[in-house]
Design a protein around this motif. Structure first.
Motif, PDB file in Angstrom:
ATOM      1  N   GLY A 232      30.726  27.043  29.143  1.00 29.19           N
ATOM      2  CA  GLY A 232      29.404  27.153  29.761  1.00 29.19           C
ATOM      3  C   GLY A 232      29.432  26.785  31.230  1.00 29.19           C
ATOM      4  N   ARG A 233      28.322  27.044  31.912  1.00 29.98           N
ATOM      5  CA  ARG A 233      28.169  26.650  33.317  1.00 29.98           C
ATOM      6  C   ARG A 233      28.346  25.134  33.465  1.00 29.98           C
ATOM      7  NH1 ARG A 233      25.393  28.611  37.891  1.00 29.98           N
ATOM      8  NH2 ARG A 233      24.696  30.484  36.804  1.00 29.98           N
ATOM      9  N   PHE A 270      24.180  34.647  29.510  1.00 30.00           N
ATOM     10  CA  PHE A 270      23.033  33.755  29.407  1.00 30.00           C
ATOM     11  C   PHE A 270      23.084  32.691  30.513  1.00 30.00           C
ATOM     12  CE2 PHE A 270      20.193  30.570  27.662  1.00 30.00           C
ATOM     13  CZ  PHE A 270      19.151  31.363  27.207  1.00 30.00           C
ATOM     14  N   CYS A 271      24.275  32.126  30.751  1.00 33.49           N
ATOM     15  CA  CYS A 271      24.422  31.106  31.804  1.00 33.49           C
ATOM     16  C   CYS A 271      24.050  31.668  33.176  1.00 33.49           C
ATOM     17  CB  CYS A 271      25.858  30.585  31.847  1.00 33.49           C
ATOM     18  SG  CYS A 271      26.261  29.412  30.542  1.00 33.49           S
ATOM     19  N   CYS A 274      20.245  31.430  33.135  1.00 29.81           N
ATOM     20  CA  CYS A 274      19.646  30.170  32.663  1.00 29.81           C
ATOM     21  C   CYS A 274      19.632  29.070  33.739  1.00 29.81           C
ATOM     22  CB  CYS A 274      20.381  29.705  31.405  1.00 29.81           C
ATOM     23  SG  CYS A 274      19.952  28.044  30.886  1.00 29.81           S
ATOM     24  N   CYS A 332      20.504  22.199  27.436  1.00 28.31           N
ATOM     25  CA  CYS A 332      21.105  23.520  27.235  1.00 28.31           C
ATOM     26  C   CYS A 332      20.416  24.245  26.065  1.00 28.31           C
ATOM     27  CB  CYS A 332      22.596  23.380  26.953  1.00 28.31           C
ATOM     28  SG  CYS A 332      23.395  24.972  26.651  1.00 28.31           S
ATOM     29  N   PHE A 334      21.482  26.380  24.149  1.00 29.58           N
ATOM     30  CA  PHE A 334      22.362  26.543  22.973  1.00 29.58           C
ATOM     31  C   PHE A 334      22.391  25.268  22.114  1.00 29.58           C
ATOM     32  CE2 PHE A 334      24.081  29.941  25.649  1.00 29.58           C
ATOM     33  CZ  PHE A 334      24.197  30.966  24.723  1.00 29.58           C
TER      34      PHE A 334
END
Ligand code: SF4
Ligand code: SF4
Length: 381
Positions: A232-233, A270-271, A274, A332, A334
Protein backbone atom coordinates in the motif's frame (compact mmCIF):
# COMPACT_ATOMS: atom_id res chain seq x y z
CA UNK A 1 -9.59 -15.79 -7.34
CA UNK A 2 -7.50 -12.58 -7.52
CA UNK A 3 -5.32 -12.02 -10.57
CA UNK A 4 -1.66 -12.99 -10.63
CA UNK A 5 0.76 -10.10 -10.01
CA UNK A 6 3.99 -9.66 -11.98
CA UNK A 7 6.07 -8.90 -8.89
CA UNK A 8 9.32 -8.01 -10.69
CA UNK A 9 7.70 -5.66 -13.20
CA UNK A 10 5.29 -3.99 -10.81
CA UNK A 11 7.80 -2.98 -8.12
CA UNK A 12 10.99 -2.91 -10.25
CA UNK A 13 12.16 -5.49 -7.75
CA UNK A 14 15.36 -6.20 -9.68
CA UNK A 15 16.61 -2.78 -8.50
CA UNK A 16 16.45 -3.89 -4.84
CA UNK A 17 19.66 -4.43 -2.88
CA UNK A 18 19.92 -6.28 0.44
CA UNK A 19 19.13 -3.83 3.25
CA UNK A 20 21.55 -3.22 6.10
CA UNK A 21 19.45 -3.64 9.24
CA UNK A 22 21.43 -1.09 11.24
CA UNK A 23 19.77 1.58 9.06
CA UNK A 24 16.28 0.51 10.07
CA UNK A 25 14.70 3.26 12.19
CA UNK A 26 14.41 1.26 15.43
CA UNK A 27 18.08 0.24 15.17
CA UNK A 28 19.18 3.81 14.43
CA UNK A 29 17.32 4.92 17.54
CA UNK A 30 19.61 2.71 19.63
CA UNK A 31 22.89 3.63 18.00
CA UNK A 32 22.70 7.24 16.76
CA UNK A 33 23.25 9.80 19.57
CA UNK A 34 20.80 12.34 18.09
CA UNK A 35 18.04 9.69 18.17
CA UNK A 36 18.55 8.76 21.82
CA UNK A 37 16.26 11.50 23.11
CA UNK A 38 13.41 10.22 20.90
CA UNK A 39 14.10 6.65 22.01
CA UNK A 40 13.87 7.66 25.67
CA UNK A 41 10.51 9.30 24.99
CA UNK A 42 9.17 6.18 23.20
CA UNK A 43 10.47 3.55 25.63
CA UNK A 44 11.25 5.47 28.86
CA UNK A 45 8.98 6.40 31.76
CA UNK A 46 5.49 6.89 30.39
CA UNK A 47 3.65 9.95 31.72
CA UNK A 48 0.07 9.06 32.63
CA UNK A 49 -3.05 11.03 31.67
CA UNK A 50 -1.36 12.66 28.68
CA UNK A 51 -2.80 13.10 25.21
CA UNK A 52 -2.12 9.46 24.25
CA UNK A 53 -4.65 8.43 26.90
CA UNK A 54 -2.23 6.41 29.04
CA UNK A 55 -3.61 5.36 32.39
CA UNK A 56 -1.98 2.93 34.80
CA UNK A 57 -4.23 0.09 33.64
CA UNK A 58 -3.81 0.74 29.90
CA UNK A 59 -0.03 1.12 30.26
CA UNK A 60 0.09 -2.13 32.28
CA UNK A 61 -1.95 -3.88 29.61
CA UNK A 62 0.35 -2.68 26.84
CA UNK A 63 3.46 -3.80 28.73
CA UNK A 64 1.90 -7.21 29.44
CA UNK A 65 1.00 -7.62 25.76
CA UNK A 66 4.71 -7.74 24.86
CA UNK A 67 5.57 -10.47 27.40
CA UNK A 68 6.37 -13.34 25.00
CA UNK A 69 8.25 -11.18 22.51
CA UNK A 70 10.32 -9.24 25.08
CA UNK A 71 11.09 -12.15 27.40
CA UNK A 72 11.22 -15.22 25.22
CA UNK A 73 11.74 -14.25 21.57
CA UNK A 74 13.34 -10.80 21.11
CA UNK A 75 12.78 -10.76 17.36
CA UNK A 76 12.86 -6.97 17.41
CA UNK A 77 16.23 -6.92 19.18
CA UNK A 78 18.25 -9.73 17.62
CA UNK A 79 17.79 -13.11 15.88
CA UNK A 80 18.24 -16.79 16.74
CA UNK A 81 17.05 -16.35 20.34
CA UNK A 82 14.42 -18.13 22.46
CA UNK A 83 11.27 -18.91 20.46
CA UNK A 84 13.10 -17.72 17.34
CA UNK A 85 16.00 -20.12 17.96
CA UNK A 86 17.46 -21.71 14.82
CA UNK A 87 18.18 -24.98 16.64
CA UNK A 88 16.26 -27.60 18.59
CA UNK A 89 14.88 -25.81 21.62
CA UNK A 90 12.78 -28.50 23.31
CA UNK A 91 12.60 -32.26 22.98
CA UNK A 92 8.81 -32.47 22.67
CA UNK A 93 6.47 -34.85 24.49
CA UNK A 94 7.62 -38.08 22.80
CA UNK A 95 10.59 -39.54 20.95
CA UNK A 96 9.89 -39.87 17.24
CA UNK A 97 10.94 -43.21 15.71
CA UNK A 98 13.73 -42.95 13.14
CA UNK A 99 12.07 -45.66 11.03
CA UNK A 100 8.94 -43.56 10.44
CA UNK A 101 10.48 -40.72 8.47
CA UNK A 102 8.23 -38.05 6.92
CA UNK A 103 7.86 -38.62 3.17
CA UNK A 104 8.43 -35.21 1.51
CA UNK A 105 7.91 -36.37 -2.08
CA UNK A 106 4.62 -34.50 -2.62
CA UNK A 107 5.21 -30.71 -2.38
CA UNK A 108 1.48 -29.93 -2.64
CA UNK A 109 0.73 -32.20 0.32
CA UNK A 110 3.64 -30.71 2.28
CA UNK A 111 2.27 -27.20 1.68
CA UNK A 112 -1.19 -28.29 2.87
CA UNK A 113 0.26 -29.83 6.02
CA UNK A 114 2.38 -26.77 6.81
CA UNK A 115 -0.54 -24.37 6.30
CA UNK A 116 -2.85 -26.43 8.47
CA UNK A 117 -0.20 -26.64 11.21
CA UNK A 118 0.45 -22.87 11.12
CA UNK A 119 -3.26 -22.12 11.42
CA UNK A 120 -3.60 -24.69 14.20
CA UNK A 121 -0.88 -22.81 16.09
CA UNK A 122 -2.51 -19.42 15.57
CA UNK A 123 -1.52 -17.90 12.21
CA UNK A 124 -4.39 -16.14 10.44
CA UNK A 125 -2.90 -16.28 6.93
CA UNK A 126 -0.14 -18.50 5.53
CA UNK A 127 1.64 -18.28 2.18
CA UNK A 128 4.64 -20.10 0.76
CA UNK A 129 7.30 -18.86 -1.66
CA UNK A 130 10.83 -19.66 -2.74
CA UNK A 131 13.27 -17.94 -0.39
CA UNK A 132 14.33 -14.79 -2.28
CA UNK A 133 17.73 -13.97 -0.81
CA UNK A 134 17.50 -10.34 -1.94
CA UNK A 135 15.36 -9.73 1.17
CA UNK A 136 17.86 -11.15 3.68
CA UNK A 137 19.59 -8.29 5.53
CA UNK A 138 23.18 -7.70 4.42
CA UNK A 139 23.97 -7.50 8.13
CA UNK A 140 21.92 -7.75 11.34
CA UNK A 141 22.04 -5.36 14.31
CA UNK A 142 21.63 -6.48 17.92
CA UNK A 143 20.07 -3.70 20.00
CA UNK A 144 20.87 -5.41 23.31
CA UNK A 145 24.61 -5.81 22.71
CA UNK A 146 24.68 -2.77 20.37
CA UNK A 147 26.63 -4.52 17.67
CA UNK A 148 26.27 -5.84 14.13
CA UNK A 149 26.13 -9.56 13.43
CA UNK A 150 26.50 -11.70 10.31
CA UNK A 151 23.47 -13.46 8.91
CA UNK A 152 24.06 -16.83 7.28
CA UNK A 153 20.79 -18.56 6.42
CA UNK A 154 21.78 -22.18 5.57
CA UNK A 155 22.11 -22.70 1.82
CA UNK A 156 19.70 -25.63 1.82
CA UNK A 157 16.81 -23.35 2.88
CA UNK A 158 15.07 -22.75 -0.43
CA UNK A 159 11.59 -22.04 0.90
CA UNK A 160 9.87 -19.45 3.08
CA UNK A 161 6.66 -20.00 5.03
CA UNK A 162 5.20 -16.52 5.59
CA UNK A 163 2.50 -16.01 8.22
CA UNK A 164 0.23 -13.04 8.95
CA UNK A 165 -1.38 -12.30 12.32
CA UNK A 166 -4.51 -10.20 12.52
CA UNK A 167 -4.39 -7.29 14.97
CA UNK A 168 -7.61 -6.52 16.81
CA UNK A 169 -9.97 -4.25 14.85
CA UNK A 170 -11.54 -2.62 17.92
CA UNK A 171 -8.20 -1.89 19.61
CA UNK A 172 -6.79 -0.41 16.42
CA UNK A 173 -9.58 2.19 16.37
CA UNK A 174 -7.77 3.89 19.27
CA UNK A 175 -4.43 4.43 17.51
CA UNK A 176 -2.28 6.53 18.09
CA UNK A 177 -3.52 6.24 21.66
CA UNK A 178 -2.26 3.51 23.97
CA UNK A 179 -4.82 0.74 23.17
CA UNK A 180 -3.59 0.68 19.56
CA UNK A 181 -0.21 -0.30 20.97
CA UNK A 182 -1.81 -3.10 23.00
CA UNK A 183 -2.83 -5.07 19.91
CA UNK A 184 0.54 -4.35 18.27
CA UNK A 185 2.46 -5.75 21.25
CA UNK A 186 0.10 -8.68 21.69
CA UNK A 187 0.57 -9.72 18.09
CA UNK A 188 4.35 -9.54 18.40
CA UNK A 189 3.86 -12.04 21.22
CA UNK A 190 1.43 -14.16 19.17
CA UNK A 191 3.78 -14.33 16.23
CA UNK A 192 6.66 -15.38 18.49
CA UNK A 193 4.55 -18.20 19.92
CA UNK A 194 3.27 -19.46 16.56
CA UNK A 195 6.57 -19.09 14.73
CA UNK A 196 8.44 -20.84 17.52
CA UNK A 197 6.04 -23.77 17.64
CA UNK A 198 5.95 -23.99 13.84
CA UNK A 199 9.74 -23.98 13.85
CA UNK A 200 9.65 -26.99 16.13
CA UNK A 201 7.05 -28.72 13.95
CA UNK A 202 9.21 -28.41 10.83
CA UNK A 203 12.25 -29.65 12.78
CA UNK A 204 10.34 -32.63 14.15
CA UNK A 205 9.36 -33.51 10.57
CA UNK A 206 13.11 -33.77 9.99
CA UNK A 207 13.94 -30.52 8.18
CA UNK A 208 15.98 -27.37 8.75
CA UNK A 209 13.91 -24.62 10.31
CA UNK A 210 14.87 -20.95 10.71
CA UNK A 211 12.04 -19.11 12.50
CA UNK A 212 12.11 -15.31 12.28
CA UNK A 213 10.01 -12.36 13.39
CA UNK A 214 11.10 -8.99 12.03
CA UNK A 215 14.71 -10.18 12.18
CA UNK A 216 16.97 -11.69 9.49
CA UNK A 217 15.03 -10.52 6.41
CA UNK A 218 12.44 -7.99 5.21
CA UNK A 219 8.92 -9.30 5.76
CA UNK A 220 6.80 -7.31 3.31
CA UNK A 221 8.35 -8.31 -0.06
CA UNK A 222 8.43 -11.92 1.08
CA UNK A 223 4.74 -11.77 2.06
CA UNK A 224 3.91 -10.33 -1.38
CA UNK A 225 5.84 -13.12 -3.09
CA UNK A 226 3.97 -15.65 -0.92
CA UNK A 227 0.65 -14.30 -2.19
CA UNK A 228 -0.53 -12.70 1.05
CA UNK A 229 -1.24 -9.23 -0.35
CA UNK A 230 -0.07 -6.09 -2.13
CA UNK A 231 1.99 -3.09 -1.02
CA UNK A 232 0.00 0.00 0.00
CA UNK A 233 0.86 3.70 -0.12
CA UNK A 234 1.44 3.46 3.65
CA UNK A 235 4.37 1.07 3.05
CA UNK A 236 2.48 -1.80 4.68
CA UNK A 237 1.29 -5.12 3.30
CA UNK A 238 -2.43 -4.87 2.43
CA UNK A 239 -4.11 -8.25 2.73
CA UNK A 240 -7.48 -9.12 1.23
CA UNK A 241 -8.77 -10.39 4.56
CA UNK A 242 -7.61 -7.76 7.08
CA UNK A 243 -6.16 -4.93 4.97
CA UNK A 244 -2.97 -3.57 6.57
CA UNK A 245 -4.02 -4.69 10.09
CA UNK A 246 -1.51 -7.57 10.27
CA UNK A 247 1.90 -8.42 11.65
CA UNK A 248 4.23 -10.77 9.76
CA UNK A 249 6.66 -13.56 10.56
CA UNK A 250 8.40 -16.29 8.55
CA UNK A 251 10.26 -19.59 8.63
CA UNK A 252 12.99 -20.60 6.20
CA UNK A 253 13.30 -24.31 5.49
CA UNK A 254 14.50 -27.01 3.10
CA UNK A 255 11.13 -28.82 3.22
CA UNK A 256 9.99 -28.78 -0.43
CA UNK A 257 6.53 -27.19 -0.76
CA UNK A 258 4.25 -26.02 -3.56
CA UNK A 259 4.52 -22.23 -3.72
CA UNK A 260 1.80 -19.59 -3.88
CA UNK A 261 1.86 -16.77 -6.42
CA UNK A 262 1.81 -13.00 -5.91
CA UNK A 263 -1.72 -11.60 -6.28
CA UNK A 264 -3.35 -8.27 -7.14
CA UNK A 265 -6.81 -7.17 -6.14
CA UNK A 266 -6.90 -3.44 -6.92
CA UNK A 267 -4.78 -1.94 -4.10
CA UNK A 268 -2.59 0.17 -6.39
CA UNK A 269 -5.41 1.85 -8.24
CA UNK A 270 -7.30 2.43 -5.01
CA UNK A 271 -4.23 3.97 -3.31
CA UNK A 272 -3.85 6.37 -6.23
CA UNK A 273 -7.20 8.02 -5.45
CA UNK A 274 -7.48 7.34 -1.72
CA UNK A 275 -4.47 8.96 0.03
CA UNK A 276 -6.23 8.81 3.42
CA UNK A 277 -3.08 7.52 5.14
CA UNK A 278 -1.05 10.43 3.71
CA UNK A 279 -3.70 12.97 4.77
CA UNK A 280 -4.14 11.64 8.30
CA UNK A 281 -0.53 10.74 9.11
CA UNK A 282 0.26 13.04 12.07
CA UNK A 283 3.83 13.58 10.82
CA UNK A 284 3.08 13.78 7.08
CA UNK A 285 5.52 10.93 6.54
CA UNK A 286 3.53 9.25 3.75
CA UNK A 287 3.78 10.76 0.26
CA UNK A 288 0.60 11.93 -1.45
CA UNK A 289 2.20 12.04 -4.92
CA UNK A 290 3.23 9.32 -7.34
CA UNK A 291 5.52 6.39 -6.61
CA UNK A 292 9.28 6.93 -6.83
CA UNK A 293 12.42 4.80 -6.90
CA UNK A 294 14.17 6.51 -4.00
CA UNK A 295 13.20 7.50 -0.50
CA UNK A 296 13.94 10.17 2.11
CA UNK A 297 16.96 8.93 4.01
CA UNK A 298 19.08 5.85 4.77
CA UNK A 299 16.16 4.06 6.43
CA UNK A 300 14.63 3.61 2.97
CA UNK A 301 15.84 0.79 0.72
CA UNK A 302 16.10 2.72 -2.55
CA UNK A 303 15.61 1.08 -5.93
CA UNK A 304 12.14 -0.48 -6.20
CA UNK A 305 9.21 1.58 -7.50
CA UNK A 306 6.85 2.31 -4.61
CA UNK A 307 5.64 4.94 -2.16
CA UNK A 308 8.49 5.57 0.31
CA UNK A 309 7.55 6.40 3.91
CA UNK A 310 9.80 8.76 5.88
CA UNK A 311 10.82 6.69 8.91
CA UNK A 312 12.63 9.60 10.57
CA UNK A 313 9.63 11.93 10.77
CA UNK A 314 7.38 8.98 11.63
CA UNK A 315 9.59 8.05 14.59
CA UNK A 316 9.82 11.68 15.70
CA UNK A 317 6.03 11.60 16.02
CA UNK A 318 6.25 8.41 18.11
CA UNK A 319 8.56 10.37 20.41
CA UNK A 320 6.14 13.27 20.74
CA UNK A 321 3.25 10.82 21.19
CA UNK A 322 5.16 8.77 23.80
CA UNK A 323 3.68 5.69 22.15
CA UNK A 324 3.75 3.79 18.86
CA UNK A 325 1.36 4.87 16.12
CA UNK A 326 -0.77 2.96 13.60
CA UNK A 327 -2.96 5.76 12.25
CA UNK A 328 -1.98 4.67 8.73
CA UNK A 329 -3.57 1.30 9.52
CA UNK A 330 -6.63 2.69 11.32
CA UNK A 331 -7.72 5.05 8.53
CA UNK A 332 -7.05 2.68 5.63
CA UNK A 333 -10.32 1.67 3.90
CA UNK A 334 -8.96 -1.88 3.51
CA UNK A 335 -8.93 -2.12 7.33
CA UNK A 336 -12.34 -3.63 7.95
CA UNK A 337 -13.73 -6.49 9.99
CA UNK A 338 -15.02 -9.47 8.04
CA UNK A 339 -18.59 -9.15 6.74
CA UNK A 340 -20.78 -9.36 3.69
CA UNK A 341 -20.79 -5.61 3.05
CA UNK A 342 -17.04 -5.44 3.15
CA UNK A 343 -16.61 -8.46 0.93
CA UNK A 344 -18.84 -6.69 -1.58
CA UNK A 345 -16.79 -3.48 -1.30
CA UNK A 346 -13.60 -5.41 -1.89
CA UNK A 347 -15.17 -7.09 -4.91
CA UNK A 348 -15.98 -3.66 -6.43
CA UNK A 349 -12.45 -2.38 -5.72
CA UNK A 350 -10.98 -5.38 -7.50
CA UNK A 351 -13.37 -5.56 -10.45
CA UNK A 352 -14.62 -1.98 -11.06
CA UNK A 353 -11.90 0.55 -10.10
CA UNK A 354 -13.96 3.33 -11.75
CA UNK A 355 -16.09 3.23 -8.58
CA UNK A 356 -13.15 3.81 -6.21
CA UNK A 357 -14.05 7.45 -5.51
CA UNK A 358 -17.64 6.46 -4.72
CA UNK A 359 -16.36 3.71 -2.41
CA UNK A 360 -14.27 6.29 -0.56
CA UNK A 361 -17.28 8.55 -0.08
CA UNK A 362 -19.22 5.61 1.33
CA UNK A 363 -16.39 4.92 3.74
CA UNK A 364 -16.46 8.50 5.05
CA UNK A 365 -20.26 8.41 5.31
CA UNK A 366 -20.18 5.31 7.51
CA UNK A 367 -17.49 6.89 9.72
CA UNK A 368 -14.86 4.22 9.17
CA UNK A 369 -11.37 5.03 10.37
CA UNK A 370 -12.42 7.56 13.02
CA UNK A 371 -10.40 7.79 16.24
CA UNK A 372 -12.00 6.21 19.29
CA UNK A 373 -10.77 7.80 22.54
CA UNK A 374 -8.59 5.64 24.78
CA UNK A 375 -10.95 5.88 27.77
CA UNK A 376 -13.58 4.00 25.76
CA UNK A 377 -11.30 0.96 25.49
CA UNK A 378 -12.70 -0.86 28.52
CA UNK A 379 -16.21 -0.48 27.09
CA UNK A 380 -15.28 -2.48 23.94
CA UNK A 381 -16.83 -5.93 23.81
S1 SF4 B 1 2.93 5.15 11.98
FE1 SF4 B 1 1.81 7.10 12.30
S2 SF4 B 1 3.37 8.69 12.04
FE2 SF4 B 1 4.20 6.80 11.14
S3 SF4 B 1 3.67 6.82 8.97
FE3 SF4 B 1 2.01 5.71 10.00
S4 SF4 B 1 0.52 7.33 10.50
FE4 SF4 B 1 2.42 8.35 10.04
S1 SF4 C 1 -5.21 4.57 3.33
FE1 SF4 C 1 -5.75 4.59 1.16
S2 SF4 C 1 -3.88 5.26 0.14
FE2 SF4 C 1 -3.30 4.60 2.17
S3 SF4 C 1 -2.71 2.45 1.95
FE3 SF4 C 1 -4.87 2.48 2.52
S4 SF4 C 1 -5.97 2.43 0.57
FE4 SF4 C 1 -3.86 3.02 0.11
Amino acid sequence: MPKKLDFEAKYHASAAKPFDQKNEMFKRARREPEMKEILSRVTGELPLNGRNGATRELAALRNAAWTLESGYARGIATNNFGLYSWREATRGISVLPDAAKFDPSDPARNARIVKKAAKTFGADLVGICKLDRRWIYSSGYNTIELKEYDIAVPEECEYAIVMAFEMDYESMKHSPMIPGGVTTGFNYSRMAFTTGTMGQFVRHLGFTSIPCGNDTALNVPMAIEAGLGELGRNGILITQEFGPRVRLAKIFTNLPMACDEPIQFGVDKFCEVCKLCATHCPSRSIPDGPKTTSGHNKSNNDGPLKWYVNGETCYQFWGRNRCDCSVCIRVCPFNKPKGLLHSAARWFIEKIPALNKAMLKGDALFGYGRLKPAEKFWEDE
